[in-house]
Design an enzyme around this catalytic site. Structure first.
Site, mmCIF file in Angstrom:
data_model
loop_
_atom_site.group_PDB
_atom_site.id
_atom_site.type_symbol
_atom_site.label_atom_id
_atom_site.label_comp_id
_atom_site.label_asym_id
_atom_site.label_seq_id
_atom_site.Cartn_x
_atom_site.Cartn_y
_atom_site.Cartn_z
ATOM 1 C CG ASN A 1 43.498 71.997 49.794
ATOM 2 O OD1 ASN A 1 43.364 73.145 49.107
ATOM 3 N ND2 ASN A 1 42.793 70.940 48.932
ATOM 4 C CG ASP B 1 42.976 63.455 43.629
ATOM 5 O OD1 ASP B 1 43.765 63.155 42.285
ATOM 6 O OD2 ASP B 1 43.361 63.059 44.713
ATOM 7 N N GLY C 1 47.997 69.243 51.448
ATOM 8 C CA GLY C 1 48.953 68.396 52.633
ATOM 9 C C GLY C 1 49.245 69.935 53.361
ATOM 10 N N GLY C 2 48.764 70.471 53.254
ATOM 11 C CA GLY C 2 49.307 71.833 54.216
ATOM 12 C C GLY C 2 49.722 72.302 55.400
ATOM 13 C CG HIS D 1 46.736 64.306 52.208
ATOM 14 N ND1 HIS D 1 45.797 63.770 50.672
ATOM 15 C CD2 HIS D 1 45.963 65.560 51.473
ATOM 16 C CE1 HIS D 1 45.629 64.698 50.109
ATOM 17 N NE2 HIS D 1 45.205 65.931 50.422
ATOM 18 N N GLY D 2 47.560 65.204 56.877
ATOM 19 C CA GLY D 2 48.424 64.701 57.625
ATOM 20 C C GLY D 2 48.880 64.960 58.488
ATOM 21 C CG ASP E 1 39.690 68.339 49.961
ATOM 22 O OD1 ASP E 1 41.046 68.794 48.479
ATOM 23 O OD2 ASP E 1 40.308 68.199 50.765
ATOM 24 C CG HIS E 2 41.816 65.069 47.464
ATOM 25 N ND1 HIS E 2 42.205 64.899 46.438
ATOM 26 C CD2 HIS E 2 41.666 65.917 48.095
ATOM 27 C CE1 HIS E 2 43.221 65.101 47.036
ATOM 28 N NE2 HIS E 2 43.140 66.168 48.149
HETATM 29 P P1 13P Z 1 46.396 68.347 55.776
HETATM 30 O O1 13P Z 1 45.723 67.394 56.590
HETATM 31 O O2 13P Z 1 47.964 67.761 55.699
HETATM 32 O O3 13P Z 1 46.530 69.905 56.212
HETATM 33 O O4 13P Z 1 46.105 68.294 54.133
HETATM 34 C C1 13P Z 1 44.491 68.700 53.817
HETATM 35 C C2 13P Z 1 44.303 68.711 52.673
HETATM 36 O O5 13P Z 1 45.323 68.756 51.700
HETATM 37 C C3 13P Z 1 42.888 68.600 51.801
HETATM 38 O O6 13P Z 1 42.982 68.340 50.544
#
Ligand code: 13P
Length: 287
Positions: free
Chosen positions: A229, A102, A208-209, A177-178, A80-81
């Site tokens: 995600n 990214d 940022g799910g 995110h978050g 991830d990233h």
């Molecule tokens: P969240 O922390 O908002 O779920 O986002 C996770 C994310 O996008 C990881 O790349």
């Protein structure tokens, strides 16, 4: 079964479901997610952020791989990233089957150049590549993003995908995110997503799910989103429960007495997300 992202999401796109990518930052999270995904016969993506691998150490990935290889459900191990060639090569050396590069905060041409380099490297050994265009927002998460969302431009997205030959594209359509602070309401721009999707023939990734309206997340699957995600919704559920357990039982010190309730809570969130994304039961579609 260990899959790369391209092969995993091809089936998801054909059958109109998305696969959650859960950030795993501890053995308890890995174990709980795998147990629930197996119980529900669902494919799953286990993703690890560079900050997470820095904390966990490379040996952790051997355990993740053992889970994936010994399981009957399809599993992707994804970076991830990734922010650099170092992050990506470290992940590939560790045995991930998919990587994200990214470079979304770099100038457009630089993003293309670095992404192309990663694709050339990764595709040689059948590892899939995700890149990001536009920048999602940030609610104070260490996972990055900008204060103001820079929405993905559909023209740029089409050009970028053709130039780089990536397997999946992360887009900025309104998420952050978050966890959203009180009073900040996310809104997905579904019209923009439709426009982007019309220009692309690869699956779209929603970062940022956490904390988004369920209906909007569900709708996004209709317009090309194949991977969602999820990190904060899981970690907050898990650690809120650890906090509760410890404050209600001040003398506890055995992990097998502290974590089971948090693991149960985490499994509930995993089940909820697998149902939301229509992933439940879909492992049967993979041969
Ligand atoms: P969240 O922390 O908002 O779920 O986002 C996770 C994310 O996008 C990881 O790349």
């Amino acid at each position: 079964m260990l899959y790369n992202m391209k092969n995993l999401l091809k089936v998801a796109n054909e059958h109109h479901f998305a696969v959650p990518a859960f950030n795993i930052c501890s053995f308890d999270m890995l174990k709980s997610i795998m147990e629930k995904a197996e119980e529900l016969n669902s494919p799953v993506i286990l993703e690890i952020h560079p900050d997470e691998i820095q904390y966990l150490g490379d040996n952790f990935v051997s355990v993740v791989r053992a889970y994936a290889l010994n399981s009957k459900i399809p599993v992707v191990i994804h970076l991830d990233h990734g922010g650099s060639l170092y992050d990506v090569t470290r992940a590939i050396k560790n045995g991930y089957t998919s990587v994200m590069i990214d470079a979304s905060t770099k100038p457009f041409e630089e993003n293309i150049e670095l992404t192309k380099k990663i694709v050339e490297l990764a595709h040689n050994i059948d590892v899939s590549v995700e890149a990001e265009l536009g920048t999602i927002g940030n609610n104070g998460s260490s996972e990055g993003g900008t204060d103001e969302i820079i929405y993905t431009d559909p023209d740029q997205a089409e050009y970028f995908v053709n130039e780089t030959n990536i397997d999946t594209l992360a887009v900025a359509i309104g998420t952050s995110h978050g966890l959203y602070p009180k009073g900040k309401k996310p809104k997905l721009n579904i019209e923009l997503l439709k426009e982007i999707n019309n220009r692309l023939s690869i699956p779209i990734v929603l970062h940022g799910g956490s904390g988004n309206p369920d209906e909007e997340v569900k709708e996004s699957i209709l317009y090309g989103v194949g991977k969602v995600n999820l990190s904060s919704d899981l970690k907050s559920a898990f650690f809120n429960e650890v906090r509760n357990t410890l404050s209600n039982n001040k003398d506890l010190y055995e992990p097998n007495e502290i974590y089971p309730i948090a693991n149960k809570k985490l499994k509930e969130v995993v089940e909820y997300k697998l149902n939301l994304l229509n992933t439940t039961g879909k492992a049967k579609l993979y041969k």
